[in-house]
Design a protein around this motif. Sequence first.
Motif, mmCIF file in Angstrom:
data_model
loop_
_atom_site.group_PDB
_atom_site.id
_atom_site.type_symbol
_atom_site.label_atom_id
_atom_site.label_comp_id
_atom_site.label_asym_id
_atom_site.label_seq_id
_atom_site.Cartn_x
_atom_site.Cartn_y
_atom_site.Cartn_z
ATOM 1 N N MET A 1 0.832 -1.199 0.000
ATOM 2 C CA MET A 1 0.000 0.000 0.000
ATOM 3 C C MET A 1 0.864 1.246 0.000
ATOM 4 O O MET A 1 0.609 2.194 -0.734
ATOM 5 N N ILE A 2 1.899 1.175 0.843
ATOM 6 C CA ILE A 2 2.836 2.302 0.919
ATOM 7 C C ILE A 2 3.559 2.487 -0.412
ATOM 8 O O ILE A 2 3.674 3.613 -0.913
ATOM 9 N N GLU A 3 3.953 1.366 -1.019
ATOM 10 C CA GLU A 3 4.643 1.425 -2.320
ATOM 11 C C GLU A 3 3.763 2.139 -3.337
ATOM 12 O O GLU A 3 4.225 3.006 -4.072
ATOM 13 N N GLU A 4 2.470 1.799 -3.325
ATOM 14 C CA GLU A 4 1.509 2.378 -4.258
ATOM 15 C C GLU A 4 1.434 3.885 -4.034
ATOM 16 O O GLU A 4 1.486 4.675 -4.961
ATOM 17 N N ASN A 5 1.381 4.271 -2.746
ATOM 18 C CA ASN A 5 1.346 5.682 -2.386
ATOM 19 C C ASN A 5 2.546 6.421 -2.920
ATOM 20 O O ASN A 5 2.426 7.521 -3.447
ATOM 21 N N LYS A 6 3.701 5.740 -2.700
ATOM 22 C CA LYS A 6 4.947 6.361 -3.161
ATOM 23 C C LYS A 6 4.893 6.565 -4.661
ATOM 24 O O LYS A 6 5.237 7.619 -5.170
ATOM 25 N N GLY A 7 4.416 5.505 -5.356
ATOM 26 C CA GLY A 7 4.288 5.578 -6.813
ATOM 27 C C GLY A 7 3.401 6.741 -7.202
ATOM 28 O O GLY A 7 3.758 7.563 -8.044
ATOM 29 N N ASN A 8 2.276 6.851 -6.501
ATOM 30 C CA ASN A 8 1.332 7.921 -6.760
ATOM 31 C C ASN A 8 1.976 9.276 -6.595
ATOM 32 O O ASN A 8 1.805 10.174 -7.408
ATOM 33 N N LEU A 9 2.728 9.398 -5.520
ATOM 34 C CA LEU A 9 3.367 10.671 -5.199
ATOM 35 C C LEU A 9 4.350 11.063 -6.289
ATOM 36 O O LEU A 9 4.345 12.189 -6.794
ATOM 37 N N PHE A 10 5.165 10.077 -6.661
ATOM 38 C CA PHE A 10 6.165 10.352 -7.694
ATOM 39 C C PHE A 10 5.475 10.757 -8.991
ATOM 40 O O PHE A 10 5.861 11.712 -9.652
ATOM 41 N N LEU A 11 4.390 10.044 -9.302
ATOM 42 C CA LEU A 11 3.624 10.332 -10.529
ATOM 43 C C LEU A 11 3.054 11.752 -10.464
ATOM 44 O O LEU A 11 3.094 12.506 -11.446
ATOM 45 N N ARG A 12 2.573 12.114 -9.259
ATOM 46 C CA ARG A 12 1.985 13.453 -9.113
ATOM 47 C C ARG A 12 3.030 14.536 -9.371
ATOM 48 O O ARG A 12 2.785 15.500 -10.083
ATOM 49 N N TYR A 13 4.236 14.354 -8.772
ATOM 50 C CA TYR A 13 5.330 15.308 -9.011
ATOM 51 C C TYR A 13 5.662 15.355 -10.489
ATOM 52 O O TYR A 13 5.851 16.432 -11.063
ATOM 53 N N LEU A 14 5.720 14.174 -11.101
ATOM 54 C CA LEU A 14 6.084 14.074 -12.522
ATOM 55 C C LEU A 14 5.088 14.858 -13.368
ATOM 56 O O LEU A 14 5.462 15.679 -14.210
ATOM 57 N N ILE A 15 3.814 14.626 -13.063
ATOM 58 C CA ILE A 15 2.764 15.317 -13.832
ATOM 59 C C ILE A 15 2.860 16.818 -13.627
ATOM 60 O O ILE A 15 2.813 17.603 -14.578
ATOM 61 N N MET A 16 3.083 17.232 -12.379
ATOM 62 C CA MET A 16 3.173 18.662 -12.062
ATOM 63 C C MET A 16 4.305 19.328 -12.854
ATOM 64 O O MET A 16 4.110 20.349 -13.497
ATOM 65 N N ILE A 17 5.511 18.708 -12.802
ATOM 66 C CA ILE A 17 6.676 19.305 -13.466
ATOM 67 C C ILE A 17 6.490 19.318 -14.980
ATOM 68 O O ILE A 17 6.738 20.325 -15.651
ATOM 69 N N THR A 18 5.951 18.169 -15.491
ATOM 70 C CA THR A 18 5.712 18.114 -16.939
ATOM 71 C C THR A 18 4.737 19.220 -17.335
ATOM 72 O O THR A 18 4.943 19.938 -18.332
ATOM 73 N N ALA A 19 3.684 19.404 -16.512
ATOM 74 C CA ALA A 19 2.686 20.432 -16.806
ATOM 75 C C ALA A 19 3.322 21.807 -16.812
ATOM 76 O O ALA A 19 3.055 22.625 -17.708
ATOM 77 N N VAL A 20 4.214 22.056 -15.805
ATOM 78 C CA VAL A 20 4.876 23.374 -15.723
ATOM 79 C C VAL A 20 5.689 23.624 -16.998
ATOM 80 O O VAL A 20 5.597 24.687 -17.621
ATOM 81 N N PHE A 21 6.443 22.592 -17.438
ATOM 82 C CA PHE A 21 7.272 22.775 -18.635
ATOM 83 C C PHE A 21 6.418 22.953 -19.883
ATOM 84 O O PHE A 21 6.718 23.787 -20.732
ATOM 85 N N ILE A 22 5.326 22.190 -19.991
ATOM 86 C CA ILE A 22 4.444 22.342 -21.163
ATOM 87 C C ILE A 22 3.865 23.757 -21.179
ATOM 88 O O ILE A 22 3.841 24.428 -22.205
ATOM 89 N N LEU A 23 3.491 24.260 -19.982
ATOM 90 C CA LEU A 23 2.937 25.619 -19.876
ATOM 91 C C LEU A 23 3.962 26.645 -20.343
ATOM 92 O O LEU A 23 3.649 27.541 -21.130
ATOM 93 N N ILE A 24 5.225 26.456 -19.809
ATOM 94 C CA ILE A 24 6.300 27.387 -20.219
ATOM 95 C C ILE A 24 6.436 27.337 -21.731
ATOM 96 O O ILE A 24 6.512 28.366 -22.407
ATOM 97 N N GLY A 25 6.432 26.089 -22.294
ATOM 98 C CA GLY A 25 6.558 25.907 -23.745
ATOM 99 C C GLY A 25 5.453 26.648 -24.481
ATOM 100 O O GLY A 25 5.718 27.460 -25.380
#
Length: 459
Positions: A1-25
């Motif tokens: 369960m914790i692993e899944e959470n961690k995965g989720n968290l990492f994915l959330r950061y990934l999506i956030m950063i990707t979104a920021v860069f796409i916005l800048i683009g």
Amino acid sequence: MIEENKGNLFLRYLIMITAVFILIGIVAVPFLKGDDSLFIILALFIGYIVILVLMYHVFENYVKPIRASVKVTKELVKGNYNVRTYVKPIGEAQELSELINKLARNFQEMYLQEKMQGSQWKTVINNMESGLMLIDERGYVHLVNRKFLKMFGKNSIQYIGYLYYDVLEEKAIHKVVQETFLYEEKITEAITRTIEAQKHHIEVVGAPVINDVKELKGAVLVFHDITELKRVEQMRKDFVANVSHELKTPITSIRGFSETLLDGAMEDEELCKQFLQIILKESTRLQALVQDLLELSKLEKEEMKLMLKTIHIDEWITSIQTLMEQQAKAKSISFQSTIDGGITFIADPDRMQQVVLNLLYNAINYTGEGGTVTLRIEAKESDIHISITDTGIGIPEDSIQRIFERFYRVDRARSRNTGGTGLGLAIVKHIVEAHKGKILVESMVNKGSTFTVILPKEW
Ligand SMILES: Nc1ncnc2c1ncn2[C@@H]1O[C@H](COP(=O)(O)OP(=O)(O)O)[C@@H](O)[C@H]1O
Ligand SMILES: [Mg+2]
């Protein structure tokens, strides 16, 4: 369960950063012209990759171990000391994980030690020879041990959590508790209880429980079964009374007759002789009594040493036979013996002779003229059977158990007349038991008795 959470968290950061860069683009690209645009897009892309790599590094080496450590700490708080966190061989959080694991290991060790100590205490308390009850300062029972339950019956749940005076009926025990609380010192009382249909004497000792700052926290009640002690004490008292009584008779008699002699009976030669004979007889009895008493006390001393030797029956028995033939003849009793020849066994020869002589003297003493006394010695598989049979007065059934008691006689007057002290069989039993043997009695009133001593051949 914790692993899944961690995965989720990492994915959330990934999506956030990707979104920021796409916005800048999206925002930046319409303003760009010519070669610059390609260069900037490339720079943005490299920046994106670098941030991703950095983020992954931070995530793996800080966030993930910290989250795992939090989880382990939560488990430790809950009391689960088996948990361990995964220690990454590199990274800054390595030390934290290692420390947490060490902490968990220490906790586990402490917990196991405490558990072991607890069970040791429990074992000690439950296997104590005395009953135990722990009462708190408000009078509630907190603990009773196995011996207590054996003395007072019921189950521990019928005591624990109740007020002591509701579960203990003896007023004497209430008094002990009250006085222990009142005086804050050890209080002792004695009570009697019927345990398994037998009356028991119990000593109740109350002791206050006082903590480090001298506050009274409750009381411990200890119950000692002193029945055996009381019995021994009573036996000792009876013995002293019996001895005094036994000594008194011959002494009174000796004194009376000597006084009469001195008062003038001396002048009459016939009377004088008669009285002196009585005095001699009584003093002989006195001597026998003192001798038997000394013998008994010697036997009872724990250091009673048997001089064990291999006894060859044929030579050992000869002196006994000669002696008995004379004694029997004097009373017109026929003495017979059947001995398995060649037997050997291990025993103390003098003590064993004492046993056989005592039994033979009894047989002759308690058999009338014309009777028969038989001595039989047989070798069985692992024992030697020595039996003495007479055709005498016999012993009533209810007395058979008691004849080995000191001073017990079926017929007091008769025993006295034959010079008996009432201690012979007590001495016999002592010696036989010291030889790891036993003694059996069969008897019928007016028909006769058989005493059989069974001794082991080897030790
Ligand atoms: N062979 C026997 N026949 C009948 N009664 C016996 C015999 N041996 C012992 N007793 C009874 O057992 C009692 C105890 O024996 P013992 O201890 O030898 O004391 P005592 O000095 O009286 O002989 C005797 O007083 C007697 O009543
Ligand atoms: Mg006797």
